[in-house]
Design a protein around this motif. Sequence first.
Motif, PDB file in Angstrom:
ATOM      1  N   LYS A  62       0.797  -1.223   0.000  1.00  0.00           N
ATOM      2  CA  LYS A  62       0.000   0.000   0.000  1.00  0.00           C
ATOM      3  C   LYS A  62       0.834   1.279   0.000  1.00  0.00           C
ATOM      4  O   LYS A  62       0.286   2.366  -0.236  1.00  0.00           O
ATOM      5  CB  LYS A  62      -0.958  -0.006   1.182  1.00  0.00           C
ATOM      6  N   ASP A  63       2.122   1.148   0.268  1.00  0.00           N
ATOM      7  CA  ASP A  63       2.947   2.353   0.228  1.00  0.00           C
ATOM      8  C   ASP A  63       3.150   2.833  -1.204  1.00  0.00           C
ATOM      9  O   ASP A  63       3.467   4.003  -1.441  1.00  0.00           O
ATOM     10  CB  ASP A  63       4.312   2.085   0.881  1.00  0.00           C
ATOM     11  N   ARG A  64       2.938   1.939  -2.177  1.00  0.00           N
ATOM     12  CA  ARG A  64       3.170   2.349  -3.567  1.00  0.00           C
ATOM     13  C   ARG A  64       2.059   1.926  -4.515  1.00  0.00           C
ATOM     14  O   ARG A  64       1.926   2.472  -5.601  1.00  0.00           O
ATOM     15  CB  ARG A  64       4.491   1.755  -4.061  1.00  0.00           C
ATOM     16  N   PHE A  65       1.280   0.942  -4.129  1.00  0.00           N
ATOM     17  CA  PHE A  65       0.205   0.445  -4.985  1.00  0.00           C
ATOM     18  C   PHE A  65      -1.137   0.956  -4.474  1.00  0.00           C
ATOM     19  O   PHE A  65      -1.369   1.006  -3.257  1.00  0.00           O
ATOM     20  CB  PHE A  65       0.168  -1.092  -4.975  1.00  0.00           C
ATOM     21  N   ILE A  79       0.692   2.218  -9.666  1.00  0.00           N
ATOM     22  CA  ILE A  79       1.945   2.049  -8.936  1.00  0.00           C
ATOM     23  C   ILE A  79       2.663   3.394  -8.954  1.00  0.00           C
ATOM     24  O   ILE A  79       2.876   4.002 -10.002  1.00  0.00           O
ATOM     25  CB  ILE A  79       2.863   0.983  -9.586  1.00  0.00           C
ATOM     26  N   GLN A  80       3.000   3.873  -7.755  1.00  0.00           N
ATOM     27  CA  GLN A  80       3.640   5.178  -7.651  1.00  0.00           C
ATOM     28  C   GLN A  80       4.425   5.274  -6.359  1.00  0.00           C
ATOM     29  O   GLN A  80       3.812   5.288  -5.273  1.00  0.00           O
ATOM     30  CB  GLN A  80       2.569   6.284  -7.693  1.00  0.00           C
ATOM     31  N   PRO A  81       5.757   5.317  -6.411  1.00  0.00           N
ATOM     32  CA  PRO A  81       6.634   5.185  -7.568  1.00  0.00           C
ATOM     33  C   PRO A  81       6.991   3.719  -7.819  1.00  0.00           C
ATOM     34  O   PRO A  81       6.992   2.899  -6.894  1.00  0.00           O
ATOM     35  CB  PRO A  81       7.874   5.952  -7.114  1.00  0.00           C
ATOM     36  N   ALA A  82       7.312   3.402  -9.054  1.00  0.00           N
ATOM     37  CA  ALA A  82       7.642   2.018  -9.396  1.00  0.00           C
ATOM     38  C   ALA A  82       9.069   1.670  -8.987  1.00  0.00           C
ATOM     39  O   ALA A  82       9.962   2.524  -8.979  1.00  0.00           O
ATOM     40  CB  ALA A  82       7.465   1.799 -10.901  1.00  0.00           C
ATOM     41  N   LYS A  83       9.256   0.399  -8.641  1.00  0.00           N
ATOM     42  CA  LYS A  83      10.569  -0.142  -8.334  1.00  0.00           C
ATOM     43  C   LYS A  83      10.903  -1.237  -9.344  1.00  0.00           C
ATOM     44  O   LYS A  83      10.012  -1.782 -10.015  1.00  0.00           O
ATOM     45  CB  LYS A  83      10.597  -0.733  -6.921  1.00  0.00           C
TER      46      LYS A  83
END
Lengths: 116, 113
Positions: A62-65, A79-83
């Motif tokens: 949940k920190d990025r999706f 997705i923000q930011p993608a890894k």
Amino acid sequence: EAGVAQSPRYKIIEKRQSVAFWCNPISGHATLYWYQQILGQGPKLLIQFQNNGVVDDSQLPKDRFSAERLKGVDSTLKIQPAKLEDSAVYLCASSSASVISYNEQFFGPGTRLTVL
Amino acid sequence: AQRVTQPEKLLSVFKGAPVELKCNYSYSGSPELFWYVQYSRQRLQLLLRHISRESIKGFTADLNKGETSFHLKKPFAQEEDSAMYYCALSWGAGGTSYGKLTFGQGTILTVHP
């Protein structure tokens, strides 16, 4: 009947960029699923909607999706930011499953994401 | 927690030979087991589910609760059976299951002519 639609089919981005995927389920299917499939692995459930409510997002980072299904039909996954490790195929599926029964899940073609 | 294990990543057989794709699961409750298949350049699709007790495209699978297995079998493999096969488990009728699936890692079956 028309199947599950997904777009885009392919996406290449650089790490730290944002990306969004879209899914249109089979008409009348109340349950919608997003899966992540990393190369060499089986699909892993990220999030499950019943109509416009989230049933299970326990495996969603949940920190990025984030995902939404505002009107209980289409859904977007962001997705923000993608890894780099987000490189995978993102599958959308829908079914007429209910709380008391399993019904077949119908899968879309997937979106192949490459993060450079 | 539920888990599905497919011990073979790759399986090669010749046309007409018997084939068995192995699947083992762990789940403390009463599971539903499925086999999904993905042919080349096609979508993932349901092949069969244990509760139906059907034979689909000549494939059968028996749920063995004692051995916690759900192996997929076909007596005479055909070239068109070449595909990726996933075993999957759904759990918890009632509650908030709504048909969630846990997939195994998949087995690539190649049937040689």
